[in-house]
Motif scaffolding. Sequence first.
Motif, PDB file in Angstrom:
ATOM      1  N   LYS A   1     -41.882 -31.275  37.157  1.00  0.00           N
ATOM      2  CA  LYS A   1     -42.676 -30.576  36.138  1.00  0.00           C
ATOM      3  C   LYS A   1     -43.424 -31.598  35.264  1.00  0.00           C
ATOM      4  N   MET A   2     -42.694 -32.604  34.800  1.00  0.00           N
ATOM      5  CA  MET A   2     -43.292 -33.608  33.914  1.00  0.00           C
ATOM      6  C   MET A   2     -44.410 -34.375  34.611  1.00  0.00           C
ATOM      7  N   GLU A   3     -44.185 -34.672  35.880  1.00  0.00           N
ATOM      8  CA  GLU A   3     -45.183 -35.413  36.660  1.00  0.00           C
ATOM      9  C   GLU A   3     -46.510 -34.657  36.645  1.00  0.00           C
ATOM     10  N   LYS A   4     -46.419 -33.340  36.934  1.00  0.00           N
ATOM     11  CA  LYS A   4     -47.621 -32.501  36.987  1.00  0.00           C
ATOM     12  C   LYS A   4     -48.304 -32.397  35.629  1.00  0.00           C
ATOM     13  N   LEU A   5     -47.477 -32.237  34.554  1.00  0.00           N
ATOM     14  CA  LEU A   5     -48.076 -32.030  33.234  1.00  0.00           C
ATOM     15  C   LEU A   5     -48.628 -33.331  32.652  1.00  0.00           C
ATOM     16  N   LEU A   6     -47.976 -34.430  32.924  1.00  0.00           N
ATOM     17  CA  LEU A   6     -48.409 -35.704  32.326  1.00  0.00           C
ATOM     18  C   LEU A   6     -49.764 -36.161  32.877  1.00  0.00           C
ATOM     19  N   VAL A   7     -49.991 -35.964  34.188  1.00  0.00           N
ATOM     20  CA  VAL A   7     -51.273 -36.443  34.747  1.00  0.00           C
ATOM     21  C   VAL A   7     -52.475 -35.771  34.097  1.00  0.00           C
ATOM     22  N   ASP A   8     -52.284 -34.594  33.507  1.00  0.00           N
ATOM     23  CA  ASP A   8     -53.410 -33.868  32.930  1.00  0.00           C
ATOM     24  C   ASP A   8     -53.854 -34.399  31.563  1.00  0.00           C
ATOM     25  N   PHE A   9     -53.050 -35.241  30.939  1.00  0.00           N
ATOM     26  CA  PHE A   9     -53.484 -35.801  29.643  1.00  0.00           C
ATOM     27  C   PHE A   9     -54.628 -36.786  29.880  1.00  0.00           C
TER      28      PHE A   9
END
Length: 343
Positions: free
Chosen positions: A266-274
Amino acid sequence: MELNKLLRKNIQNLKPYSSARDEYTGDAMVFLDANENPFNEPYNRYPDPLQKMVKEKIAVLKKTDAQHIFLGNGSDEPIDLLIRAFCEPGTDNIVTIDPTYGMYQVAADISGVELRKVSLTDSFELNINDLLGACDKNTKLVFLCSPNNPTGNSLRKEAMLELANNFEGIVVVDEAYIDFAPGKTLLPELEHYPNLVILQTFSKAWGMAGIRLGMAFAGTAIIDVLNKIKYPYNLNILTQEKAMELLDKKVSVQKWVKLLIAEREKMEKLLVDFPFVVKVYPSDANFLLVKMHDAPGIYNYLVEEGIIVRNRSTVHLCANSLRITIGNSEENEALLGALKKLI
Ligand SMILES: *Cc1c(COP(=O)(O)O)cnc(C)c1O
């Protein structure tokens, strides 16, 4: 492999300390051999120096034999003992990958043993030719770490075994994070490689960093050397008791691992969007290495927000990167919430 040729002379010739509990094993009724206090049971007694009960349980879990297990005060203990057993200060050397876990360097420095660093490739893979090229006749140990800290990736099994095949000394593979990448352990290879040592720990997936319990798996010849030079009672009774209790609860450990891997994804997916995140490296561990436009700035901002991650920006191949441990969902949300305030 001739283990005696690799060992330091003083260790070869060492007559180890023989404790009261080494000299007698059996079911006596009255123990007046160790100058213990008869009151305050059970902590009045010295612990089992070879931790037989704990090893039996670990042996079942890891599908190995108790003779192939050494238990230490964290993995840090076997790291230090391996260096002290095999490396003559001022003469011998150790080779490690770069970047990797900092304790190999510290333990080598404390022992006055040279440590040679060999860069991973840009994609954090082993470069076998460079590793072998860095070794000479005084190289006793090569330390690998898979999944590697701080890069998070597992090293290729074939590459690690190629090194074990071609290097005359001992290859140590630190598998501290292996429970997050279970198919990738080298444990089944131990019987084919007498020069292989595998380190694992209760500090990460097992959630027991506080009890200080590390494991080394190897052929009996190497295990015997570690047992010969360790502090006689290196694991206290509380640690051994807690480990026994925990080993009976391995279902919760599997549950934690599953949850943490899901959180990591989950974190991997959300972090790349920053917008300030350049790259989230693939991870087989319970942390993510994240490359950012201004990692030190983000690190300092997070500290002000009361959130501490590890700034790895000064580490080789990790410029502008933060190492972020995967916490529980509230902790991870707190991190995401703080980062959102920046955009
Ligand atoms: C966390 C970690 C360890 C654990 O060390 P302990 O002494 O067992 O707590 C070992 N190796 C690596 C690479 C680690 O990241």
